[in-house]
Design a protein around this motif. Structure first.
Motif, short mmCIF file in Angstrom:
data_model
loop_
_atom_site.label_atom_id
_atom_site.label_comp_id
_atom_site.label_asym_id
_atom_site.label_seq_id
_atom_site.Cartn_x
_atom_site.Cartn_y
_atom_site.Cartn_z
N GLN A 1 -1.45 6.63 6.62
CA GLN A 1 -1.14 7.12 5.11
C GLN A 1 -1.73 9.04 5.09
O GLN A 1 -1.37 9.26 4.84
CB GLN A 1 -1.06 5.92 4.64
CG GLN A 1 -0.16 5.20 3.63
CD GLN A 1 -0.23 4.37 2.84
OE1 GLN A 1 -1.67 3.48 2.95
NE2 GLN A 1 0.39 4.39 2.01
N LEU A 2 -3.28 8.13 5.40
CA LEU A 2 -4.26 9.92 5.16
C LEU A 2 -3.29 10.82 6.04
O LEU A 2 -3.48 12.21 5.40
CB LEU A 2 -5.70 9.65 5.13
CG LEU A 2 -6.47 10.31 4.69
CD1 LEU A 2 -6.66 10.47 3.73
CD2 LEU A 2 -8.29 10.09 5.35
N ALA A 3 -3.24 10.40 7.12
CA ALA A 3 -2.73 12.39 8.04
C ALA A 3 -1.88 11.76 7.22
O ALA A 3 -1.35 13.75 7.41
CB ALA A 3 -3.49 11.25 9.52
N MET A 4 -0.81 11.62 7.19
CA MET A 4 0.81 11.72 6.50
C MET A 4 0.48 12.80 5.25
O MET A 4 1.15 13.73 5.24
CB MET A 4 1.66 10.90 6.36
CG MET A 4 2.14 10.13 7.43
SD MET A 4 3.13 8.34 7.21
CE MET A 4 4.76 9.21 6.59
N LEU B 1 -11.01 12.58 9.25
CA LEU B 1 -9.35 12.72 8.10
C LEU B 1 -10.16 12.53 6.73
O LEU B 1 -9.82 13.89 5.96
CB LEU B 1 -8.58 11.55 8.56
CG LEU B 1 -8.34 11.48 9.24
CD1 LEU B 1 -7.19 9.93 9.49
CD2 LEU B 1 -7.33 12.67 9.52
N GLN B 2 -11.15 12.76 6.48
CA GLN B 2 -12.04 12.24 4.84
C GLN B 2 -12.65 13.87 5.12
O GLN B 2 -12.39 14.41 3.74
CB GLN B 2 -13.10 11.11 4.53
CG GLN B 2 -11.12 10.13 3.85
CD GLN B 2 -12.35 8.66 4.05
OE1 GLN B 2 -13.89 8.41 4.16
NE2 GLN B 2 -12.12 7.90 3.21
N PHE B 3 -13.10 14.27 6.22
CA PHE B 3 -13.92 15.65 5.98
C PHE B 3 -13.20 16.51 5.91
O PHE B 3 -13.00 17.26 5.58
CB PHE B 3 -14.86 15.72 7.31
CG PHE B 3 -15.99 14.77 7.17
CD1 PHE B 3 -17.31 15.87 6.32
CD2 PHE B 3 -16.45 14.07 8.29
CE1 PHE B 3 -18.22 14.98 5.98
CE2 PHE B 3 -17.47 13.76 7.34
CZ PHE B 3 -18.50 13.90 6.62
N VAL B 4 -11.80 16.12 6.19
CA VAL B 4 -10.69 17.41 6.46
C VAL B 4 -9.83 18.02 5.27
O VAL B 4 -9.68 18.03 4.53
CB VAL B 4 -9.05 17.35 7.81
CG1 VAL B 4 -8.44 18.45 7.00
CG2 VAL B 4 -9.83 17.03 8.76
N ALA B 5 -10.04 16.50 4.81
CA ALA B 5 -9.44 16.21 2.61
C ALA B 5 -10.97 17.05 1.99
O ALA B 5 -9.75 17.96 0.94
CB ALA B 5 -9.19 14.73 2.41
N HIS C 1 0.73 -0.61 0.29
CA HIS C 1 -0.55 -0.30 0.52
C HIS C 1 1.19 1.63 0.01
O HIS C 1 0.04 2.18 -0.10
CB HIS C 1 -0.99 0.01 0.79
CG HIS C 1 -2.10 -1.10 1.28
ND1 HIS C 1 -2.77 -0.80 2.38
CD2 HIS C 1 -2.95 -2.24 0.18
CE1 HIS C 1 -4.34 -2.11 1.71
NE2 HIS C 1 -3.85 -2.55 0.29
N TYR C 2 1.94 0.57 0.05
CA TYR C 2 3.11 2.36 -0.01
C TYR C 2 2.96 3.26 -1.62
O TYR C 2 2.81 4.61 -1.41
CB TYR C 2 4.97 1.76 -0.01
CG TYR C 2 5.73 2.88 0.00
CD1 TYR C 2 5.09 3.87 1.55
CD2 TYR C 2 6.63 3.26 -0.91
CE1 TYR C 2 6.32 4.65 1.95
CE2 TYR C 2 7.17 4.43 -0.31
CZ TYR C 2 7.11 5.21 0.32
OH TYR C 2 8.06 6.37 1.30
N VAL C 3 2.16 2.60 -2.39
CA VAL C 3 1.73 3.57 -3.73
C VAL C 3 0.91 4.41 -3.47
O VAL C 3 0.08 4.94 -4.37
CB VAL C 3 1.41 1.94 -4.79
CG1 VAL C 3 -0.46 2.04 -4.21
CG2 VAL C 3 1.24 2.65 -6.21
N HIS C 4 -0.31 4.05 -2.37
CA HIS C 4 -0.79 5.28 -2.41
C HIS C 4 -0.24 6.92 -2.03
O HIS C 4 -0.75 7.66 -2.32
CB HIS C 4 -1.44 4.73 -0.77
CG HIS C 4 -2.48 3.39 -0.58
ND1 HIS C 4 -3.17 2.90 0.45
CD2 HIS C 4 -3.31 3.42 -2.25
CE1 HIS C 4 -3.76 1.92 -0.19
NE2 HIS C 4 -3.70 2.11 -1.18
#
Length: 383
Positions: A316-319, A126-130, A41-44
């Motif tokens: 990942q999403l937070a980073m 996190l997705q709302f933040v995005a 999943h590093y591809v993300h």
């Protein structure tokens, strides 16, 4: 006795009451498989824009690709290893032993649901933040109530509609459906043994060939009941004497031959089951002779497996949200130190989660929903 000592004491009582040894070496393989998912999943980090497309030539940009390419490209198969191990462990613990339905259901809920719910809510925030910062949700795009409800009930991939929210939980969701099949059919397994579990594995494999595009349940069932078959053979009368080493050798040789002959298709069809199945038989037989340091190390890996698997995507999403839009993640992720940072954060969060959230919530729910007498019968820490 401190909290850690009490928890270890509880684990020892669980195993003694169930009269089933904890297969720490097999659980250690589960932990290693979870770590391989981090590579896959590093591809993300190399998916950019609202269309979430991978940047051209992304495979050549991964750090240390010359050494780590098997994990980057084949890490997906860790999911099938999870399912195979689950079948092996569940048959080891539950076949031929009197365990109530309430105990089984309570232990599954207590083990799986608290962390799933927590990470689902974290990802949702996190997705709302995005959406606010970027105008879209990175990596997984199906951000709606229908997919949230499916995830809430851990049913996100019973019918394939695309990954959403904490996407990796899809493999757990289909495994839950197979848990129900396993429990409802345990009487047939006790009566017919490996003949039944082999039939189930083949039946699910056929269903996966026919309808696998519509549901991940069938693929899970084929690997799960293959794992059950291995456990039934090991613990039956044929598992004594010379039969088991011969079986393990034949499984490994057949799995290797099929993979060399037909590549990825052969690996999916039997290579993984044969080669990892042989490994599990070996490790289970060697369990009582393993040195203490290895036993504890594998137990530590097993304890962190679920946390690594469910926390790595929120991390990942937070980073990404920390870096974007000022810094392109595909540029910074090419550095080896960034890969190390991602690994360290995922493993550290998994350990903190297990010690301070998963284990306390598991024990609390078992006590409140099923009572300690029910919890004491479940010896499979990873199951």
């Amino acid at each position: 006795m401190d909290g850690r000592g009490a928890a270890q004491g509880t684990a020892r009582m669980e195993r003694a009451a169930a009269n089933r040894p904890y297969l720490s070496l097999v659980d250690g393989v589960r932990g290693i498989a979870a770590l391989s998912v981090l590579f896959y999943h590093y591809v993300h980090f190399f998916m950019s824009g609202s269309d979430r497309r991978k940047v051209p030539g992304y495979l050549d940009l991964f750090p240390a690709r010359e050494v780590l390419w098997p994990a980057y490209e084949w890490g997906y198969f860790a999911v099938q290893v999870f399912w195979l191990i689950s079948g092996f462990v569940f048959a080891h613990v539950y076949y031929g032993h009197r365990v109530g339905t309430r105990s089984f259901v309570v232990n599954r809920i207590a083990r799986l649901y608290p962390l799933h719910l927590l990470t689902l809510l974290v990802v949702t925030v996190l997705q709302f933040v995005a959406l606010h910062r970027l105008g879209y949700t990175p990596i997984y795009g199906k951000f709606d109530w229908q997919h949230f409800v499916a995830q809430l009930f851990m049913a996100s991939d019973w019918i394939r509609t695309g990954l959403s929210f904490n996407g990796p939980v899809w493999s757990v969701s289909v495994e839950i459906a197979i848990y129900a099949v396993f429990w409802l059919t345990r009487g047939f397994a006790r009566r017919f043994g490996a003949f039944f579990t082999i039939g189930m594995a083949l039946g699910f494999a056929w269903a996966d060939h026919k309808w696998g595009a519509h549901s991940g349940v069938f693929s899970c069932g084929s690997y799960f009941f293959a794992g059950c078959t291995l456990s039934v053979l090991r613990e039956g009368r044929m598992g004594q004497g010379w039969f088991l080493p011969v079986l393990g050798t034949l499984l490994f040789a057949a799995g290797l031959a099929v993979t060399l002959q037909w590549g990825v298709w052969g690996w999916r069809a039997f290579g993984l089951t044969g080669m990892f199945g042989a490994l599990f038989l070996l490790l289970a037989q060697w369990q009582n002779r393993a040195p203490a340091w290895l036993d504890r190390g594998c137990e530590w890996l097993g304890e962190n497996t679920y946390g690594v698997y469910l926390w790595h995507f929120p991390i990942q999403l937070a980073m990404m949200l920390v870096l974007m839009p000022a810094i392109k993640t595909q540029e910074i992720a090419q550095n080896g130190w960034f890969l190390v940072l991602f690994f360290v954060l995922a493993v550290a969060m998994a350990r903190i989660s297990y010690v301070w959230f998963e284990r306390p919530m598991r024990d609390f729910l078992r006590e409140r929903l099923g009572g300690s007498r029910h919890a004491a019968r479940d010896a499979a820490k990873g199951g």
